[in-house]
Design a protein around this motif. Structure first.
Motif, mmCIF file in Angstrom:
data_model
loop_
_atom_site.group_PDB
_atom_site.id
_atom_site.type_symbol
_atom_site.label_atom_id
_atom_site.label_comp_id
_atom_site.label_asym_id
_atom_site.label_seq_id
_atom_site.Cartn_x
_atom_site.Cartn_y
_atom_site.Cartn_z
ATOM 1 N N GLY A 1 0.839 -1.198 0.000
ATOM 2 C CA GLY A 1 0.000 0.000 0.000
ATOM 3 C C GLY A 1 0.869 1.241 0.000
ATOM 4 N N GLU A 2 0.720 2.060 1.042
ATOM 5 C CA GLU A 2 1.524 3.271 1.157
ATOM 6 C C GLU A 2 2.783 3.059 1.997
ATOM 7 N N ILE A 3 2.984 1.855 2.491
ATOM 8 C CA ILE A 3 4.192 1.543 3.259
ATOM 9 C C ILE A 3 5.242 1.001 2.297
ATOM 10 N N ILE A 4 6.380 1.698 2.269
ATOM 11 C CA ILE A 4 7.472 1.307 1.385
ATOM 12 C C ILE A 4 8.664 0.963 2.265
ATOM 13 N N LYS A 5 9.043 -0.304 2.258
ATOM 14 C CA LYS A 5 10.139 -0.786 3.095
ATOM 15 C C LYS A 5 11.436 -0.709 2.298
ATOM 16 N N VAL A 6 12.326 0.162 2.737
ATOM 17 C CA VAL A 6 13.594 0.388 2.042
ATOM 18 C C VAL A 6 14.767 0.335 3.028
ATOM 19 N N ASP A 7 14.569 -0.395 4.124
ATOM 20 C CA ASP A 7 15.581 -0.375 5.179
ATOM 21 C C ASP A 7 16.842 -1.172 4.859
ATOM 22 N N GLN A 8 16.879 -1.911 3.759
ATOM 23 C CA GLN A 8 18.099 -2.628 3.380
ATOM 24 C C GLN A 8 19.051 -1.770 2.552
ATOM 25 N N PHE A 9 18.573 -0.551 2.127
ATOM 26 C CA PHE A 9 19.450 0.269 1.296
ATOM 27 C C PHE A 9 19.285 1.771 1.474
ATOM 28 N N LEU A 10 18.235 2.235 2.200
ATOM 29 C CA LEU A 10 18.057 3.677 2.367
ATOM 30 C C LEU A 10 17.975 4.168 3.800
ATOM 31 N N ASN A 11 17.185 3.524 4.642
ATOM 32 C CA ASN A 11 16.981 4.156 5.943
ATOM 33 C C ASN A 11 17.258 3.291 7.169
ATOM 34 N N HIS A 12 17.998 2.226 6.982
ATOM 35 C CA HIS A 12 18.535 1.482 8.130
ATOM 36 C C HIS A 12 19.969 1.100 7.779
ATOM 37 N N MET A 13 20.116 0.283 6.764
ATOM 38 C CA MET A 13 21.424 0.088 6.143
ATOM 39 C C MET A 13 21.389 0.954 4.884
ATOM 40 N N VAL A 14 22.458 1.710 4.663
ATOM 41 C CA VAL A 14 22.466 2.679 3.578
ATOM 42 C C VAL A 14 23.479 2.287 2.511
#
Length: 173
Positions: free
Chosen positions: A19-32
């Protein structure tokens, strides 16, 4: 390959859209991924290179990496609004913000030592959703009598088109 295509590819490989939840924590906002951030920063910086940007302003924490990449390209300093006021910040501007992702309210603080009247400010963040962070930043800039010359994010999840972005929610559908 364009920054938008690189980001779309990364989201397909290592992210998740619900939906409107976009999980990007493997490359943007947890691990970068610093190479990706650099490419996104170059793209956004190019959109504002014609303006007289004095400083970049973002909110702690997720916007910091992108703000640094844009600031480096534009050769200007960046400021991040802090979520806790340190004792070394006796004079400050402050405004409330609500994180829909974290479901919590916070206050953002910027020292009067780093933000001055008439500064031309470019706001940078990772996502734009409901606008609470931008509203708080606009309040801080108003208190400082500084000028916002633009706003840019990696992903714009709203219908607002005055926010520059690499991708919109429509691009991800």
């Amino acid at each position: 390959m364009s920054a938008a295509n690189l980001l779309l590819e990364r989201i397909r490989l290592d992210g998740e859209i619900n939906g409107e939840i976009i999980k990007v924590d493997q490359f943007l906002n947890h691990m970068v991924d610093p190479v990706l951030i650099h490419q996104l920063g170059d793209d956004l910086a190019a959109r504002f290179a014609h303006l007289q940007v004095a400083k970049i302003l973002t909110a702690e924490t997720s916007g910091i990496m992108l703000a640094q990449a844009v600031a480096l390209k534009l050769k200007v300093p960046f400021i991040y609004a802090k979520k806790k006021r340190p004792i070394t910040m006796p004079e400050y501007y402050a405004a409330a913000s609500y994180s829909f992702t974290k479901q919590e309210s916070t206050t953002l603080y910027v020292s009067k030592e780093v933000l001055h009247p008439q500064d031309n400010i470019l706001f940078i963040d990772d996502f734009f959703a409901k606008g609470s962070t931008l509203k708080a930043i606009e309040e801080i800039l108003s208190q400082a009598e500084a000028n916002m010359v633009g706003a840019a994010v990696i992903i714009n999840k709203s219908d607002r088109r005055d926010i520059e972005s690499i991708l919109t929610l429509d691009d991800l559908r």
